[in-house]
Design a protein around this motif. Sequence first.
Motif, short mmCIF file in Angstrom:
data_model
loop_
_atom_site.label_atom_id
_atom_site.label_comp_id
_atom_site.label_asym_id
_atom_site.label_seq_id
_atom_site.Cartn_x
_atom_site.Cartn_y
_atom_site.Cartn_z
N MET A 1 0.94 -1.30 -0.04
CA MET A 1 0.04 -0.11 0.08
C MET A 1 0.81 1.48 -0.04
O MET A 1 2.07 1.46 0.75
N SER A 2 0.40 2.13 -0.98
CA SER A 2 1.52 3.34 -0.92
C SER A 2 0.80 4.53 -0.25
O SER A 2 -0.38 4.82 -0.57
N TYR A 3 1.58 5.38 0.46
CA TYR A 3 0.79 6.53 1.29
C TYR A 3 1.56 7.83 0.77
O TYR A 3 2.85 7.75 0.64
N THR A 4 1.20 8.77 0.37
CA THR A 4 1.60 10.03 -0.19
C THR A 4 1.17 11.27 0.68
O THR A 4 0.03 11.18 1.28
N GLU A 5 1.65 12.44 0.38
CA GLU A 5 1.28 13.62 1.18
C GLU A 5 -0.20 13.82 0.60
O GLU A 5 -1.21 14.09 1.41
N SER A 6 -0.30 13.56 -0.71
CA SER A 6 -1.49 13.71 -1.12
C SER A 6 -2.77 12.61 -0.79
O SER A 6 -3.91 13.32 -0.36
N SER A 7 -2.52 11.41 -0.52
CA SER A 7 -3.29 10.60 -0.01
C SER A 7 -3.74 10.79 1.38
O SER A 7 -4.82 10.69 1.91
N LEU A 8 -2.71 11.04 2.44
CA LEU A 8 -3.08 11.60 3.51
C LEU A 8 -3.69 12.80 3.94
O LEU A 8 -4.57 12.92 4.60
N ASN A 9 -3.59 13.71 2.86
CA ASN A 9 -4.34 14.97 3.08
C ASN A 9 -5.92 14.89 2.71
O ASN A 9 -6.53 15.21 3.34
N SER A 10 -6.00 13.94 1.83
CA SER A 10 -7.61 13.41 1.49
C SER A 10 -8.18 12.81 2.75
O SER A 10 -9.36 13.08 2.98
N LEU A 11 -7.49 12.09 3.53
CA LEU A 11 -7.65 11.39 4.87
C LEU A 11 -8.20 12.57 5.73
O LEU A 11 -8.93 12.25 6.91
N ARG A 12 -7.42 13.74 5.64
CA ARG A 12 -7.66 14.63 6.70
C ARG A 12 -9.25 15.27 6.63
O ARG A 12 -9.51 16.10 7.68
N LEU A 13 -9.73 15.02 5.51
CA LEU A 13 -11.16 15.66 5.38
C LEU A 13 -12.35 14.49 5.64
O LEU A 13 -13.34 15.05 5.65
N ALA A 14 -12.11 13.53 6.08
CA ALA A 14 -13.23 12.54 6.44
C ALA A 14 -13.29 12.11 7.72
O ALA A 14 -12.38 11.89 8.49
N GLY A 15 -14.48 12.02 8.25
CA GLY A 15 -14.93 11.61 9.70
C GLY A 15 -15.50 10.42 9.62
O GLY A 15 -14.57 9.37 8.88
N ASP A 16 -16.32 10.20 10.32
CA ASP A 16 -17.22 8.85 10.48
C ASP A 16 -18.52 8.96 10.22
O ASP A 16 -19.55 9.60 11.09
N GLU A 17 -19.07 8.79 9.26
CA GLU A 17 -20.35 9.32 8.61
C GLU A 17 -21.52 8.65 9.39
O GLU A 17 -22.48 9.59 9.88
N LEU A 18 -21.35 7.44 9.96
CA LEU A 18 -22.53 6.96 10.53
C LEU A 18 -22.57 7.47 11.92
O LEU A 18 -23.75 7.96 12.43
N ALA A 19 -21.49 7.41 12.75
CA ALA A 19 -21.37 8.05 14.11
C ALA A 19 -21.79 9.63 13.95
O ALA A 19 -22.33 10.02 14.77
N ASP A 20 -21.35 10.27 13.06
CA ASP A 20 -21.57 11.64 12.96
C ASP A 20 -23.02 12.15 12.65
O ASP A 20 -23.50 13.04 13.33
N ALA A 21 -23.49 11.37 11.86
CA ALA A 21 -25.15 11.31 11.52
C ALA A 21 -25.82 11.14 12.99
O ALA A 21 -26.78 11.97 13.26
N THR A 22 -25.34 10.09 13.53
CA THR A 22 -26.15 9.81 14.82
C THR A 22 -26.03 10.99 15.98
O THR A 22 -27.10 11.46 16.62
N VAL A 23 -24.85 11.41 16.14
CA VAL A 23 -24.59 12.47 17.14
C VAL A 23 -25.24 13.68 16.73
O VAL A 23 -25.96 14.62 17.42
N ALA A 24 -25.28 14.23 15.51
CA ALA A 24 -25.82 15.38 15.07
C ALA A 24 -27.54 15.10 15.24
O ALA A 24 -28.04 16.24 15.93
N ALA A 25 -27.90 14.09 15.07
CA ALA A 25 -29.42 14.08 15.21
C ALA A 25 -29.84 14.14 16.76
O ALA A 25 -30.90 14.59 16.95
#
Length: 386
Positions: A1-25
């Motif tokens: 598996m290859s990791y780059t500055e670009s691929s890690l930058n994209s991971l910085r924008l993602a949270g946890d969709e299921l848990a985030d929606a539950t808490v928001a509600a």
Amino acid sequence: MSYTESSLNSLRLAGDELADATVAALFERGEVGKFNSLMRYVSTAGSPLPDGLPDVAREYLEATGAPPAWVDWGEMEKARLFFADNNVHISTALSFASMPACYVVPHVAKLLSATHGLDYPSKRMAETGQFTVYLMQPGAFEAGSPFIPAAQKVRLLHASIRHHLTRENRWDTGALGTPICQEDMIGGQMFFSLLVLDSLHRLGIHMSTDGAESYYYAWRVVGAMLGVDQDAVPRTLEDARRFLDLYMVRHMGPSPEGAHLTRQLIDLYEEVVPGTFFDPVVSALIRHLVGDTCADWLQVPRSSWDTLVRTVPHLLGALESIEDRSPLGAWALDHIGRLTTSFELSSLTRGRVMHYAIPEQLKKDYDVPGSVPRTKRWMPPAATVF
């Protein structure tokens, strides 16, 4: 598996969709207090969910109430036996390497200081220790186990912190990405898996490659249950080394929050250690496991014990020799290990069960500026050259 500055930058924008929606509600409907009160009664897997639980919470708990379908239970049993054989050493690594490693990432240290729980460092350490002990018990994923409910609550805790920081405009998402983003969650998974194995190696503990790989696998399962995207997580220890090296080069450094949290950690364990003569061992052990550069960033004090701590691998090697040669010695050392771990955990929890809850508010002054056989020994993967 290859990791780059670009691929890690994209991971910085993602949270946890299921848990985030539950808490928001839950916040939108004003049901957080009700959820926290009712969830105190949900402490074991398979127990009926209480009446009055908000529908969105019930749906979340039902969706996350089982481990991922891909789990290899043979690997998990090997991981449990690895933990049972090395429980004291793993607890030492978690306390004196994994936690300080979190503090040496400035934005993580700032984020950790956002919750009221960090005013009481024993609470966070107790929660971490209790969570790990739950994981490595026989039947951790079966009915009656406290592990799955603990994982479900920790996942919601992380989502609630994301909710507060973003909704209250107290986090510069443009500069720092999503709070508790996928990159940081994967980094945390590495701190509690690969970094623990690194620390055991540094302490001179002999581990088989098979045992090390099984322990790492167990934390992949845990990560999945905590909402970490396992498609982005390293599958092997070699890939884990590449990820962790790049992650630390990208983010590690000094910060006032990191130094403050480390001081709290040192004070806490100096209270646990009987008397005062051995207090400097705490700082010396942290410095030995994280290295002088990180220790200096965290303002870990130096002492004459720094040199003495380097003899620990020789002492542990002698104890392992006794364990290998004598079944009685092996039983005694394992028993002492379990008692030591239990004493440490009971000292931190004050004999109480730790409850994970969604914080209804964060600190008001929180701010982030915008910028196994022992004849063969497992060797950590080589450091990545950038």
